[in-house]
Design an enzyme around this catalytic site. Structure first.
Site, PDB file in Angstrom:
ATOM      1  N   SER A 255      48.747  33.141  30.291  1.00 28.90           N
ATOM      2  CA  SER A 255      49.016  33.929  29.096  1.00 28.90           C
ATOM      3  C   SER A 255      48.679  33.096  27.855  1.00 28.90           C
ATOM      4  O   SER A 255      47.558  32.614  27.733  1.00 28.90           O
ATOM      5  CB  SER A 255      50.475  34.412  29.096  1.00 28.90           C
ATOM      6  OG  SER A 255      50.680  35.408  28.126  1.00 28.90           O
TER       7      SER A 255
ATOM      8  N   GLU B  20      42.074  38.501  31.997  1.00 29.77           N
ATOM      9  CA  GLU B  20      43.211  39.417  32.124  1.00 29.77           C
ATOM     10  C   GLU B  20      43.852  39.515  30.762  1.00 29.77           C
ATOM     11  O   GLU B  20      43.525  38.749  29.852  1.00 29.77           O
ATOM     12  CB  GLU B  20      44.204  38.914  33.182  1.00 29.77           C
ATOM     13  CG  GLU B  20      44.867  37.584  32.869  1.00 29.77           C
ATOM     14  CD  GLU B  20      46.112  37.703  31.998  1.00 29.77           C
ATOM     15  OE1 GLU B  20      46.859  38.694  32.131  1.00 29.77           O
ATOM     16  OE2 GLU B  20      46.339  36.798  31.171  1.00 29.77           O
TER      17      GLU B  20
ATOM     18  N   HIS C 205      49.405  39.153  34.319  1.00 28.44           N
ATOM     19  CA  HIS C 205      50.721  39.722  34.040  1.00 28.44           C
ATOM     20  C   HIS C 205      51.055  40.838  35.046  1.00 28.44           C
ATOM     21  O   HIS C 205      51.285  41.987  34.675  1.00 28.44           O
ATOM     22  CB  HIS C 205      50.770  40.265  32.619  1.00 28.44           C
ATOM     23  CG  HIS C 205      50.633  39.218  31.557  1.00 28.44           C
ATOM     24  ND1 HIS C 205      49.414  38.627  31.232  1.00 28.44           N
ATOM     25  CD2 HIS C 205      51.554  38.645  30.741  1.00 28.44           C
ATOM     26  CE1 HIS C 205      49.607  37.761  30.266  1.00 28.44           C
ATOM     27  NE2 HIS C 205      50.889  37.751  29.941  1.00 28.44           N
TER      28      HIS C 205
END
Length: 307
Positions: free
Chosen positions: A115, A212, A277
């Site tokens: 992330s 992502e 995620h």
């Protein structure tokens, strides 16, 4: 020029001390307790760095304090790895305050996270030449809910030869074919935000790009992908591995954007590979050579993630 594989840190063993840092957002205390308990159950000795539990607005302490924690964690030879407590926002803000010259003199070690930690992965790869681990973090809400996810991370850290070949039950072929290259990437919007900074790459020269994201509307994903294209960042790619797009709207809309922006590059593309995620998020090494088979939905690394 093709991307070259980076230096592999050593694998972990029972009894190892690992540093827990918060390079971005703060974490609730109860998640710290639960996450540290998992690491202790693996035989590790997790040490929370001085500022890792602080809160300064939406950040885990000041930029200078977060950078100091990361610098001390990496430079301290008693730590075998550095594990980010969570992502969120803020890693980019501290990068220029890290003592990179000091860290270049230290032994390589595994950096675990994803992330917002994408910005830190890019910095470690480009500035230190060390491979990293794109994997779940101990205070992430999903970490406590998935034994399979935790076990995949544990195997990557302790027994990486067992997870040298990755596949996902959700993987689908977007563009068929096989390709080999060095893995690079992470969260799309973080990669796009790094263009023009000290961690900017001119292109990915034969690399396998992992992408992502979460919480971004399809038009915002389109914007980030278009920025990468216009900057020449996607020139010369060998292949693309697409993970999860949680809370990015209906997947059909997101997929249309991915197909439009990536499907014409002439390289193999696999989608829904099960990292990022998502509840069963796979752990994937960054900076190492692998072969993507987009038809079979597999990613096979030439070497284990850690030596």
């Amino acid at each position: 020029m093709s991307l070259a594989p980076l230096v592999r840190p050593r694998r972990l063993a029972e009894g190892d001390r690992v540093a827990i840092v918060s390079p971005a957002s703060p974490s609730p205390a109860e998640r710290f307790d639960a996450g540290l308990a998992v690491l202790r159950g693996w035989g590790l000795d997790p040490v929370v760095l001085p500022h890792a539990t602080e809160t300064t607005g939406f950040l885990a302490g000041t930029d200078r304090d977060r950078a100091a924690d990361f610098t001390e964690a990496w430079a301290d030879p008693s730590f075998a790895a550095v594990i980010a407590a969570r992502g969120g926002y803020g890693a980019q803000r501290m990068l220029d305050l890290v003592d990179w010259e000091r860290l270049r003199r230290a032994e390589p070690k595994a950096l675990v996270g994803f992330s917002d930690v994408t910005a830190l992965h890019e910095a470690v790869g480009l500035r230190l030449g060390v491979a990293q681990i794109h994997g779940p973090m101990p205070t992430w809400s999903a970490f406590a809910n998935s034994a399979a996810m935790r076990e995949h991370l544990r195997q990557t850290l302790f027994e990486p030869e067992r997870v040298q070949k990755l596949d996902s039950p959700t993987a689908r072929t977007m563009v068929g074919g096989k390709a080999s290259g060095v893995t690079v990437g992470g969260t799309l919007t973080l990669l796009a935000a790094g263009i023009g900074t000290a961690e900017h790459r001119d292109d990915l020269g034969g690399g396998l790009l992992l992408l992502e994201d979460t919480g971004e509307a399809p038009y915002r994903l389109d914007r980030a992908l278009t920025q990468l294209r216009r900057a020449g960042w996607l020139d010369g790619l060998a292949g693309i591995v697409l993970g999860s797009w949680a809370d990015c709207g209906p997947y059909e809309e997101t997929r249309a954007v991915l197909q439009d922006r990536l499907g014409d590059l002439g390289v193999p593309v696999v989608e829904e590979f099960g990292f990022g995620h998502c509840d069963l998020s796979l752990t994937i090494p960054l900076g190492l050579k692998a072969t993507l088979d987009a038809d079979a939905g597999t990613l096979h690394f030439d070497e284990p993630a850690l030596h």
